[in-house]
Motif scaffolding. Sequence first.
Motif, PDB file in Angstrom:
ATOM      1  N   LYS A  53       0.858  -1.200   0.000  1.00 29.61           N
ATOM      2  CA  LYS A  53       0.000   0.000   0.000  1.00 29.61           C
ATOM      3  C   LYS A  53       0.883   1.235   0.000  1.00 29.61           C
ATOM      4  O   LYS A  53       1.216   1.793   1.032  1.00 29.61           O
ATOM      5  CB  LYS A  53      -0.904   0.005   1.226  1.00 29.61           C
ATOM      6  CG  LYS A  53      -1.815  -1.188   1.324  1.00 29.61           C
ATOM      7  CD  LYS A  53      -2.547  -1.197   2.637  1.00 29.61           C
ATOM      8  CE  LYS A  53      -3.328  -2.477   2.812  1.00 29.61           C
ATOM      9  NZ  LYS A  53      -3.871  -2.594   4.169  1.00 29.61           N
ATOM     10  N   GLU A  62      -5.381   7.141  -0.130  1.00 27.55           N
ATOM     11  CA  GLU A  62      -6.735   7.139  -0.663  1.00 27.55           C
ATOM     12  C   GLU A  62      -7.765   6.870   0.427  1.00 27.55           C
ATOM     13  O   GLU A  62      -8.834   7.455   0.423  1.00 27.55           O
ATOM     14  CB  GLU A  62      -6.873   6.094  -1.763  1.00 27.55           C
ATOM     15  CG  GLU A  62      -6.054   6.398  -2.996  1.00 27.55           C
ATOM     16  CD  GLU A  62      -6.149   5.303  -4.036  1.00 27.55           C
ATOM     17  OE1 GLU A  62      -6.849   4.302  -3.799  1.00 27.55           O
ATOM     18  OE2 GLU A  62      -5.517   5.456  -5.091  1.00 27.55           O
ATOM     19  N   LYS A  63      -7.465   6.002   1.374  1.00 29.90           N
ATOM     20  CA  LYS A  63      -8.420   5.644   2.417  1.00 29.90           C
ATOM     21  C   LYS A  63      -8.368   6.670   3.555  1.00 29.90           C
ATOM     22  O   LYS A  63      -7.329   7.276   3.822  1.00 29.90           O
ATOM     23  CB  LYS A  63      -8.112   4.252   2.948  1.00 29.90           C
ATOM     24  CG  LYS A  63      -8.296   3.181   1.895  1.00 29.90           C
ATOM     25  CD  LYS A  63      -8.059   1.815   2.458  1.00 29.90           C
ATOM     26  CE  LYS A  63      -8.242   0.757   1.383  1.00 29.90           C
ATOM     27  NZ  LYS A  63      -7.991  -0.579   1.895  1.00 29.90           N
ATOM     28  N   LYS A  64      -9.502   6.843   4.255  1.00 28.86           N
ATOM     29  CA  LYS A  64      -9.616   7.889   5.269  1.00 28.86           C
ATOM     30  C   LYS A  64      -8.771   7.642   6.511  1.00 28.86           C
ATOM     31  O   LYS A  64      -8.127   8.532   7.008  1.00 28.86           O
ATOM     32  CB  LYS A  64     -11.081   8.064   5.686  1.00 28.86           C
ATOM     33  CG  LYS A  64     -11.900   8.817   4.692  1.00 28.86           C
ATOM     34  CD  LYS A  64     -13.263   9.102   5.260  1.00 28.86           C
ATOM     35  CE  LYS A  64     -14.073   9.922   4.276  1.00 28.86           C
ATOM     36  NZ  LYS A  64     -15.400  10.232   4.814  1.00 28.86           N
ATOM     37  N   TYR A  66      -6.066   6.108   7.033  1.00 24.21           N
ATOM     38  CA  TYR A  66      -4.675   5.768   6.771  1.00 24.21           C
ATOM     39  C   TYR A  66      -3.850   7.038   6.648  1.00 24.21           C
ATOM     40  O   TYR A  66      -4.333   8.061   6.172  1.00 24.21           O
ATOM     41  CB  TYR A  66      -4.558   4.957   5.477  1.00 24.21           C
ATOM     42  CG  TYR A  66      -5.005   3.519   5.608  1.00 24.21           C
ATOM     43  CD1 TYR A  66      -4.078   2.496   5.664  1.00 24.21           C
ATOM     44  CD2 TYR A  66      -6.352   3.185   5.688  1.00 24.21           C
ATOM     45  CE1 TYR A  66      -4.475   1.177   5.784  1.00 24.21           C
ATOM     46  CE2 TYR A  66      -6.757   1.878   5.815  1.00 24.21           C
ATOM     47  CZ  TYR A  66      -5.823   0.880   5.864  1.00 24.21           C
ATOM     48  OH  TYR A  66      -6.212  -0.426   5.986  1.00 24.21           O
ATOM     49  N   THR A  79      -2.511   2.389   8.987  1.00 23.73           N
ATOM     50  CA  THR A  79      -3.583   2.878   9.853  1.00 23.73           C
ATOM     51  C   THR A  79      -3.025   3.836  10.897  1.00 23.73           C
ATOM     52  O   THR A  79      -1.840   3.813  11.218  1.00 23.73           O
ATOM     53  CB  THR A  79      -4.291   1.711  10.572  1.00 23.73           C
ATOM     54  OG1 THR A  79      -3.318   0.977  11.293  1.00 23.73           O
ATOM     55  CG2 THR A  79      -5.000   0.829   9.585  1.00 23.73           C
TER      56      THR A  79
END
Length: 85
Positions: A53, A62-64, A66, A79
């Motif tokens: 990743k 892209e993920k909130k 992270y 995370t």
Amino acid sequence: MVSIMKLWTPLLMTFLCMMLLSVLGGFKKKPSIGEYTLIEECWGKPNIRDCAKKCSKTFKCEKKNYTCCWTYCGNICWTNRRTYE
């Protein structure tokens, strides 16, 4: 007439080059005071899946939940939780 053309030619070329640069791409945005440009070290040991990743070139994920951090396998999205070992 020739001397006037000699003066306008470099000015015209400069203007055309500047217009071409502005069309192809804008100026780079400087980070504001509230934005961080440095990334922190990841706390814990990421596994192979975590190393896959990768962060973007602007150190964003892209993920909130992270954040981008650095580790032995490069800049990765991990995370927000911290694990103390």
